[in-house]
Design an enzyme around this catalytic site. Sequence first.
Site, PDB file in Angstrom:
ATOM      1  N   PHE A 198       1.261  -1.644  -0.306  1.00 27.08           N
ATOM      2  CA  PHE A 198       0.257   0.053   0.022  1.00 27.08           C
ATOM      3  C   PHE A 198       0.732   1.322   0.327  1.00 27.08           C
ATOM      4  N   LEU A 231       5.628  -9.815  -2.929  1.00 26.07           N
ATOM      5  CA  LEU A 231       4.670 -10.459  -3.143  1.00 26.07           C
ATOM      6  C   LEU A 231       3.840 -11.303  -2.535  1.00 26.07           C
ATOM      7  N   THR A 232       3.739 -11.027  -0.935  1.00 29.12           N
ATOM      8  CA  THR A 232       3.201 -11.531   0.179  1.00 29.12           C
ATOM      9  C   THR A 232       1.847 -11.295   0.323  1.00 29.12           C
ATOM     10  N   ILE A 255      13.200 -10.043   0.907  1.00 28.43           N
ATOM     11  CA  ILE A 255      14.319  -8.694   2.271  1.00 28.43           C
ATOM     12  C   ILE A 255      15.496  -9.448   2.762  1.00 28.43           C
ATOM     13  N   THR A 278       6.351   3.059  12.283  1.00 22.59           N
ATOM     14  CA  THR A 278       4.609   3.693  12.410  1.00 22.59           C
ATOM     15  C   THR A 278       4.808   3.763  14.249  1.00 22.59           C
ATOM     16  N   ASP A 279       3.842   5.000  14.464  1.00 16.08           N
ATOM     17  CA  ASP A 279       3.454   5.215  15.417  1.00 16.08           C
ATOM     18  C   ASP A 279       3.317   4.204  16.637  1.00 16.08           C
ATOM     19  N   GLU A 280       3.003   3.331  15.917  1.00 15.46           N
ATOM     20  CA  GLU A 280       2.951   2.081  17.235  1.00 15.46           C
ATOM     21  C   GLU A 280       3.727   1.946  18.398  1.00 15.46           C
ATOM     22  N   TYR A 294       2.966  -6.877  16.427  1.00 14.06           N
ATOM     23  CA  TYR A 294       2.718  -6.485  15.609  1.00 14.06           C
ATOM     24  C   TYR A 294       3.945  -4.958  16.180  1.00 14.06           C
ATOM     25  N   SER A 295       3.940  -4.412  17.129  1.00 17.45           N
ATOM     26  CA  SER A 295       4.794  -3.121  17.244  1.00 17.45           C
ATOM     27  C   SER A 295       5.613  -3.375  17.602  1.00 17.45           C
ATOM     28  N   LYS A 300       8.161  -4.065  14.938  1.00 12.68           N
ATOM     29  CA  LYS A 300       8.564  -2.394  14.851  1.00 12.68           C
ATOM     30  C   LYS A 300       9.743  -1.866  15.436  1.00 12.68           C
ATOM     31  N   ASN A 309      -1.438   6.289  11.068  1.00 11.27           N
ATOM     32  CA  ASN A 309      -2.598   5.281   9.953  1.00 11.27           C
ATOM     33  C   ASN A 309      -2.658   6.217   9.239  1.00 11.27           C
ATOM     34  N   ASN A 310      -2.137   5.513   8.008  1.00 12.91           N
ATOM     35  CA  ASN A 310      -2.103   5.884   6.569  1.00 12.91           C
ATOM     36  C   ASN A 310      -3.457   5.549   6.308  1.00 12.91           C
ATOM     37  N   PRO A 343     -17.643  -4.334  10.929  1.00  9.89           N
ATOM     38  CA  PRO A 343     -17.754  -5.273  12.418  1.00  9.89           C
ATOM     39  C   PRO A 343     -16.807  -3.864  12.602  1.00  9.89           C
TER      40      PRO A 343
HETATM   41  P1  NAD Z   1       1.129  -3.482   3.749  1.00  6.36           P
HETATM   42  O1  NAD Z   1       1.134  -4.366   4.063  1.00  6.36           O
HETATM   43  O2  NAD Z   1       0.359  -3.070   2.780  1.00  6.36           O
HETATM   44  O3  NAD Z   1       2.733  -3.953   2.422  1.00  6.36           O
HETATM   45  C1  NAD Z   1       4.070  -4.113   2.216  1.00  6.36           C
HETATM   46  C2  NAD Z   1       4.530  -5.036   1.378  1.00  6.36           C
HETATM   47  O4  NAD Z   1       5.284  -5.643   1.875  1.00  6.36           O
HETATM   48  C3  NAD Z   1       3.903  -6.102   0.604  1.00  6.36           C
HETATM   49  O5  NAD Z   1       3.743  -5.967  -0.444  1.00  6.36           O
HETATM   50  C4  NAD Z   1       4.755  -7.390   0.969  1.00  6.36           C
HETATM   51  O6  NAD Z   1       4.794  -8.194  -0.237  1.00  6.36           O
HETATM   52  C5  NAD Z   1       6.466  -6.887   2.158  1.00  6.36           C
HETATM   53  N1  NAD Z   1       6.587  -7.755   1.914  1.00  6.36           N
HETATM   54  C6  NAD Z   1       6.570  -8.548   3.082  1.00  6.36           C
HETATM   55  N2  NAD Z   1       7.398  -8.890   4.008  1.00  6.36           N
HETATM   56  C7  NAD Z   1       8.100  -8.956   3.280  1.00  6.36           C
HETATM   57  C8  NAD Z   1      10.134  -9.441   2.656  1.00  6.36           C
HETATM   58  N3  NAD Z   1      10.477 -10.600   3.371  1.00  6.36           N
HETATM   59  N4  NAD Z   1      10.929  -9.152   2.177  1.00  6.36           N
HETATM   60  C9  NAD Z   1      10.291  -8.414   0.635  1.00  6.36           C
HETATM   61  N5  NAD Z   1       8.465  -7.755   0.832  1.00  6.36           N
HETATM   62  C10 NAD Z   1       8.054  -8.323   1.580  1.00  6.36           C
HETATM   63  O7  NAD Z   1       2.327  -2.610   4.327  1.00  6.36           O
HETATM   64  P2  NAD Z   1       1.878  -1.220   4.282  1.00  6.36           P
HETATM   65  O8  NAD Z   1       0.670  -0.637   5.103  1.00  6.36           O
HETATM   66  O9  NAD Z   1       2.206  -0.276   2.907  1.00  6.36           O
HETATM   67  O10 NAD Z   1       3.114  -0.638   4.810  1.00  6.36           O
HETATM   68  C11 NAD Z   1       4.189  -0.526   4.761  1.00  6.36           C
HETATM   69  C12 NAD Z   1       5.109  -0.299   5.655  1.00  6.36           C
HETATM   70  O11 NAD Z   1       4.545   1.345   6.391  1.00  6.36           O
HETATM   71  C13 NAD Z   1       5.682  -0.915   6.962  1.00  6.36           C
HETATM   72  O12 NAD Z   1       6.663  -1.072   6.780  1.00  6.36           O
HETATM   73  C14 NAD Z   1       4.405  -0.479   8.222  1.00  6.36           C
HETATM   74  O13 NAD Z   1       5.078  -1.011   9.291  1.00  6.36           O
HETATM   75  C15 NAD Z   1       4.496   0.732   7.941  1.00  6.36           C
HETATM   76  N6  NAD Z   1       3.753   1.682   7.906  1.00  6.36           N
HETATM   77  C16 NAD Z   1       2.257   1.616   7.931  1.00  6.36           C
HETATM   78  C17 NAD Z   1       0.909   2.343   8.485  1.00  6.36           C
HETATM   79  C18 NAD Z   1      -0.024   1.821   7.794  1.00  6.36           C
HETATM   80  O14 NAD Z   1      -1.376   2.851   8.403  1.00  6.36           O
HETATM   81  N7  NAD Z   1      -0.110   0.961   6.478  1.00  6.36           N
HETATM   82  C19 NAD Z   1       2.132   3.537   9.218  1.00  6.36           C
HETATM   83  C20 NAD Z   1       2.830   3.747   9.924  1.00  6.36           C
HETATM   84  C21 NAD Z   1       3.828   2.833   9.250  1.00  6.36           C
HETATM   85  O1  TDX Z   2     -12.756  -4.470  10.809  1.00 11.33           O
HETATM   86  C1  TDX Z   2     -12.051  -3.550  12.230  1.00 11.33           C
HETATM   87  N1  TDX Z   2     -12.996  -3.055  13.143  1.00 11.33           N
HETATM   88  C2  TDX Z   2     -11.756  -2.192  13.865  1.00 11.33           C
HETATM   89  O2  TDX Z   2     -13.014  -1.082  14.641  1.00 11.33           O
HETATM   90  C3  TDX Z   2     -10.832  -3.455  11.456  1.00 11.33           C
HETATM   91  C4  TDX Z   2     -10.240  -4.126  11.058  1.00 11.33           C
HETATM   92  C5  TDX Z   2      -9.716  -2.807  12.581  1.00 11.33           C
HETATM   93  N2  TDX Z   2     -10.775  -1.971  13.889  1.00 11.33           N
HETATM   94  C6  TDX Z   2     -10.148  -1.153  14.599  1.00 11.33           C
HETATM   95  C7  TDX Z   2      -8.671  -1.428  14.937  1.00 11.33           C
HETATM   96  C8  TDX Z   2      -8.378  -0.478  15.316  1.00 11.33           C
HETATM   97  O3  TDX Z   2      -8.345   0.419  16.710  1.00 11.33           O
HETATM   98  O4  TDX Z   2      -9.820   0.825  13.332  1.00 11.33           O
HETATM   99  C9  TDX Z   2      -8.748   0.930  13.893  1.00 11.33           C
HETATM  100  C10 TDX Z   2      -7.917   0.849  12.580  1.00 11.33           C
HETATM  101  O5  TDX Z   2      -7.320  -0.474  12.209  1.00 11.33           O
HETATM  102  P1  TDX Z   2      -6.565  -0.868  11.427  1.00 11.33           P
HETATM  103  O6  TDX Z   2      -6.952  -0.793   9.991  1.00 11.33           O
HETATM  104  O7  TDX Z   2      -6.057  -2.471  11.831  1.00 11.33           O
HETATM  105  O8  TDX Z   2      -5.409  -0.071  11.622  1.00 11.33           O
HETATM  106  P2  TDX Z   2      -4.533  -0.335  13.101  1.00 11.33           P
HETATM  107  O9  TDX Z   2      -4.553  -1.691  14.163  1.00 11.33           O
HETATM  108  O10 TDX Z   2      -5.075   1.237  13.858  1.00 11.33           O
HETATM  109  O11 TDX Z   2      -3.100  -0.041  12.506  1.00 11.33           O
HETATM  110  C11 TDX Z   2      -2.439   0.560  11.127  1.00 11.33           C
HETATM  111  O12 TDX Z   2      -1.417   1.861  11.454  1.00 11.33           O
HETATM  112  C12 TDX Z   2      -0.451   1.943  11.625  1.00 11.33           C
HETATM  113  C13 TDX Z   2      -1.884  -0.139  10.105  1.00 11.33           C
HETATM  114  O13 TDX Z   2      -2.458  -0.857  10.114  1.00 11.33           O
HETATM  115  C14 TDX Z   2      -0.203  -0.449  10.858  1.00 11.33           C
HETATM  116  O14 TDX Z   2       0.928  -1.215   9.816  1.00 11.33           O
HETATM  117  C15 TDX Z   2       0.306   0.664  11.094  1.00 11.33           C
HETATM  118  O15 TDX Z   2       2.134   0.609  11.418  1.00 11.33           O
END
Ligand code: NAD
Ligand code: TDX
Length: 373
Positions: A21, A45-46, A69, A146-148, A172-173, A176, A201-202, A227
């Site tokens: 993403f 490509l997980t 990686i 991440t902020d987590e 997870y956190s 990280k 959160n993005n 949910p």
């Molecule tokens: P995502 O799960 O959408 O994407 C992760 C990508 O990493 C996938 O394309 C997956 O195939 C690849 N990947 C996983 N394991 C791998 C490996 N061993 N080797 C090579 N590739 C691998 O995650 P995202 O939401 O895009 O998050 C990207 C980064 O940003 C992460 O490090 C996450 O901790 C961080 N982050 C995410 C958020 C959020 O809100 N999603 C917020 C803050 C930080």
């Molecule tokens: O079905 C749901 N119902 C619900 O109430 C899901 C999927 C989530 N939630 C809640 C849990 C969290 O409080 O919504 C909030 C957001 O959940 P997620 O989208 O799973 O995100 P979060 O757990 O906050 O983590 C995200 O932000 C920080 C990313 O997945 C992480 O990769 C990032 O580091």
Amino acid sequence: MTVTEMPVTDRRLLVTGGAGFIGANFVRYWRGARPDDTVVVLDALTYAGNRANLDGLEDSQCRFVHGDINNTELVEHLLRDEALNTIVHFAAESHVDRSIEGPDVFVEANVLGTLSLLKAARKVWQLEPASTGQTAIAHRFHHVSTDEVFGSLTHEDPAFTESTAYAPNSPYSASKAASDHLVRAWHHTYGLQVTTSNCSNNYGPFHFPEKLVPLMILNVLHGRDLPIYGDGMNVRDWLFVEDHARGIERVLESGELGETYNIGGCNEWTNIDIVREVCRSVDERMAARPELVERFPHTPAAVGEPSETLIQFVTDRAGHDFRYAIDASKIETELGFQPATDFETGIKKTIDWYLDNEAWWQAVFDGSYRKAA
Ligand code: NAD
Ligand code: TDX
């Protein structure tokens, strides 16, 4: 160790996790902003990685490599053979619920994967002991975190700053946080030129529909339950994904080596309010565009009901962090960065993207993007 800055002038990037993403949105942004830079995407490509996220981006300057990686030799080979001087490290397992069900893969990808990259970077960028007589190559290792890692806040607590103590609560956190510590140690011990960003959160296009915002959009379109974990009062700080990419760009351009930067939206929402907002926004579109009701006959608007009727309160997530909030004043004052997209605009863009890109999410649901990869 004293680290002398070696600025990178001609950027040649290895973007790990660039088919996920945020990584894909980053590559998309970077290709638009800096089309002359070389970009190599390395992604395993997980289930979350999707080659289609890079559609239209691959050309002579931007190529995709399918790999892990944890394959240190492959990383070394890419860095060396393509003279890459910048790693932007997104690759990770990223979903908290999955980390609760199965933590091992989070340690493998997030901790050991980061270790593997750090080892490869140190070797190829020639940060081996001075006794080898090698001169280090100018480089940068940017770690996306991440902020987590900072744990959970109460309503009254001040937002996380860069000096908030680490207190990760989920597998997870914790993984990280461990990776952040390794990156820091490679800077202090071996002189690796690192920066780290901790983002909130993005949301935005290409978000895998297991996460809150895309899950709720697609469930509304299909008339499925929404949910909400616990009472829905948990708070997250939401940032449009392109702003995350811009924030990382600022850190790469002007961030101080060894420093960490919080990136956030200054945009706190309870989960229940986010879901209501998604419902309202989708209903508005259904009312304005009758053809959408024909495309999505199970959406509540098709029978004149508000989408909020789909909300279901379900069992809470184990160890559910109550609140995250980012104090982003450091990146604002030191690097002049502020998010460009307000939430109202960002969520509309996101919903429109899901409405306009049904083929993308259908392929995600039926797994065909994986078969094609
Ligand atoms: P995502 O799960 O959408 O994407 C992760 C990508 O990493 C996938 O394309 C997956 O195939 C690849 N990947 C996983 N394991 C791998 C490996 N061993 N080797 C090579 N590739 C691998 O995650 P995202 O939401 O895009 O998050 C990207 C980064 O940003 C992460 O490090 C996450 O901790 C961080 N982050 C995410 C958020 C959020 O809100 N999603 C917020 C803050 C930080
Ligand atoms: O079905 C749901 N119902 C619900 O109430 C899901 C999927 C989530 N939630 C809640 C849990 C969290 O409080 O919504 C909030 C957001 O959940 P997620 O989208 O799973 O995100 P979060 O757990 O906050 O983590 C995200 O932000 C920080 C990313 O997945 C992480 O990769 C990032 O580091």
